[in-house]
Design a protein around this motif. Structure first.
Motif, PDB file in Angstrom:
ATOM      1  N   GLY A  47       0.745  -1.374   0.090  1.00 54.13           N
ATOM      2  CA  GLY A  47      -0.053   0.067  -0.108  1.00 54.13           C
ATOM      3  C   GLY A  47       0.851   1.241  -0.093  1.00 54.13           C
ATOM      4  O   GLY A  47       2.211   1.312  -0.296  1.00 54.13           O
ATOM      5  N   LEU A  48       0.139   2.386   0.041  1.00 57.16           N
ATOM      6  CA  LEU A  48       0.933   3.721   0.231  1.00 57.16           C
ATOM      7  C   LEU A  48       1.193   3.835   1.763  1.00 57.16           C
ATOM      8  O   LEU A  48       0.422   4.051   2.496  1.00 57.16           O
ATOM      9  N   CYS A  49       2.449   4.387   2.183  1.00 60.28           N
ATOM     10  CA  CYS A  49       2.878   4.670   3.221  1.00 60.28           C
ATOM     11  C   CYS A  49       2.185   5.959   3.550  1.00 60.28           C
ATOM     12  O   CYS A  49       2.102   6.746   2.845  1.00 60.28           O
ATOM     13  N   PRO A  50       2.215   6.157   4.901  1.00 57.37           N
ATOM     14  CA  PRO A  50       1.786   7.788   5.274  1.00 57.37           C
ATOM     15  C   PRO A  50       2.533   8.677   4.489  1.00 57.37           C
ATOM     16  O   PRO A  50       1.886   9.801   4.219  1.00 57.37           O
ATOM     17  N   SER A  51       3.535   8.752   4.454  1.00 61.17           N
ATOM     18  CA  SER A  51       4.294   9.804   3.604  1.00 61.17           C
ATOM     19  C   SER A  51       3.882   9.950   2.235  1.00 61.17           C
ATOM     20  O   SER A  51       3.507  11.031   1.474  1.00 61.17           O
ATOM     21  N   CYS A  52       3.790   8.698   1.619  1.00 59.17           N
ATOM     22  CA  CYS A  52       3.393   8.634   0.170  1.00 59.17           C
ATOM     23  C   CYS A  52       1.942   9.018  -0.219  1.00 59.17           C
ATOM     24  O   CYS A  52       1.432   9.120  -1.198  1.00 59.17           O
ATOM     25  N   SER A  53       1.178   8.589   0.942  1.00 53.20           N
ATOM     26  CA  SER A  53      -0.336   8.759   0.920  1.00 53.20           C
ATOM     27  C   SER A  53      -0.583  10.233   0.627  1.00 53.20           C
ATOM     28  O   SER A  53      -1.458  10.536   0.103  1.00 53.20           O
ATOM     29  N   ASP A  54       0.320  11.296   1.154  1.00 47.08           N
ATOM     30  CA  ASP A  54       0.144  12.713   1.090  1.00 47.08           C
ATOM     31  C   ASP A  54       0.920  13.405   2.088  1.00 47.08           C
ATOM     32  O   ASP A  54       1.562  12.761   3.200  1.00 47.08           O
TER      33      ASP A  54
END
Lengths: 161, 161
Positions: free
Chosen positions: A154-161
């Motif tokens: 999945g997208l990690c917290p940083s990459c989620s936005d």
DNA sequence: ATGTGTGCAAAAGCTTTGCAATAAA
DNA sequence: TTTATTGCAAAGCTTTTGCACACAT
């Protein structure tokens, strides 16, 4: 790697863990009747210092950082990783990207899983596991010696936005 | 493959499924603005007839059985499998043996996992999945767009004894 | 007609193997 | 000493890429 964001007291504690992990690995090696060669020593040192899953290339780089001359050859790394996996120093983990990774096996018999960020490739360990119950169901189907591989993507917290 | 041990009524029912699977695959292909070429037709036919996960070589063999001349090239198979995966006709599954496998994606959005016999390599689908709950926990950690891979390994009833 | 898709050949990973030389026990 | 282990080179496998040609729309 996420788990490097730690304060020094945890880091100190971490060093004790590394030592004991190194020692118990050497133990396992000798108990299996295998020789503690220089390349293997370096590799075990690199492995026990490393945090999380690593590829052959990854750990080869670490070995070379530790000691340019006793890092051995990449082929030796491949062979040693397979050997270490056989004697339960390491466990294979596969993220489905065409590269085999290994991870130090917890000597208390516990295991964990991972979340891999599909964007930045950060790997974070997941401590909980709900899968054991399912293994029992599968055993009731007639299977034995069950193991499982579970990875989250999945997208990690940083990459989620 | 286990799931071939079926009686004829199930097999008949199976054929209807194959047909609709083939048709909905073609649908997905066209909706994506992709061309229905001969090699792709053959491949889709092979895929929808096939039971369980398959490698590029596996399905290439099936294609050649279906039609020696319109089976296409192995490279085309590789490219098509990637394409079909992109448009959600297929899903990748990885058993950690260095070969990528694909499986027909269930169009109702459901998914399943597998038990792979470490001895005879038989693959059996597992219908239940307890992992979704864990994804919610991981979402609470700040992750998004979660997926997971879960495979079980063990000795199947026949290989257990 | 136009651009997507294909086939062939070749390259690119990652990993394994063969074998003589080396080092641990 | 004796056997396991290493290093180098080469091979093996699966998968990807480049490019001219062919084909679906």
């Amino acid at each position: 790697m996420k788990s490097n964001n730690r304060n020094s007291s945890v880091a100190r504690c971490h060093h004790r863990d590394q030592d004991s992990a190194f020692k118990s690995s050497v133990e396992l090696l000798k108990n299996a009747g295998l020789k503690l060669t220089l390349p293997r020593q370096t590799l075990l040192q690199a492995i026990t210092q490393h945090d999380g899953p690593f590829s052959a290339e990854d750990i080869f780089a670490s070995c070379k950082k530790l000691s340019r001359k006793s890092a051995g050859d990449l082929v030796t790394i491949y062979r040693s990783l397979a050997t270490f996996s056989d004697i339960s120093i390491l466990t294979r983990c596969d993220f489905g990207d065409g590269t085999v990774r290994y991870e130090l096996l917890e000597q208390d018999g516990s295991h964990h899983h991972h979340v891999i960020c599909t964007s930045c490739k950060t790997v974070e360990p997941i401590s909980f596991c709900v899968v054991e119950g399912q293994e029992q169901i599968i055993e009731q189907m007639g299977y034995s010696r069950l193991t499982h591989k579970l990875e989250f993507f999945g997208l990690c917290p940083s990459c989620s936005d």
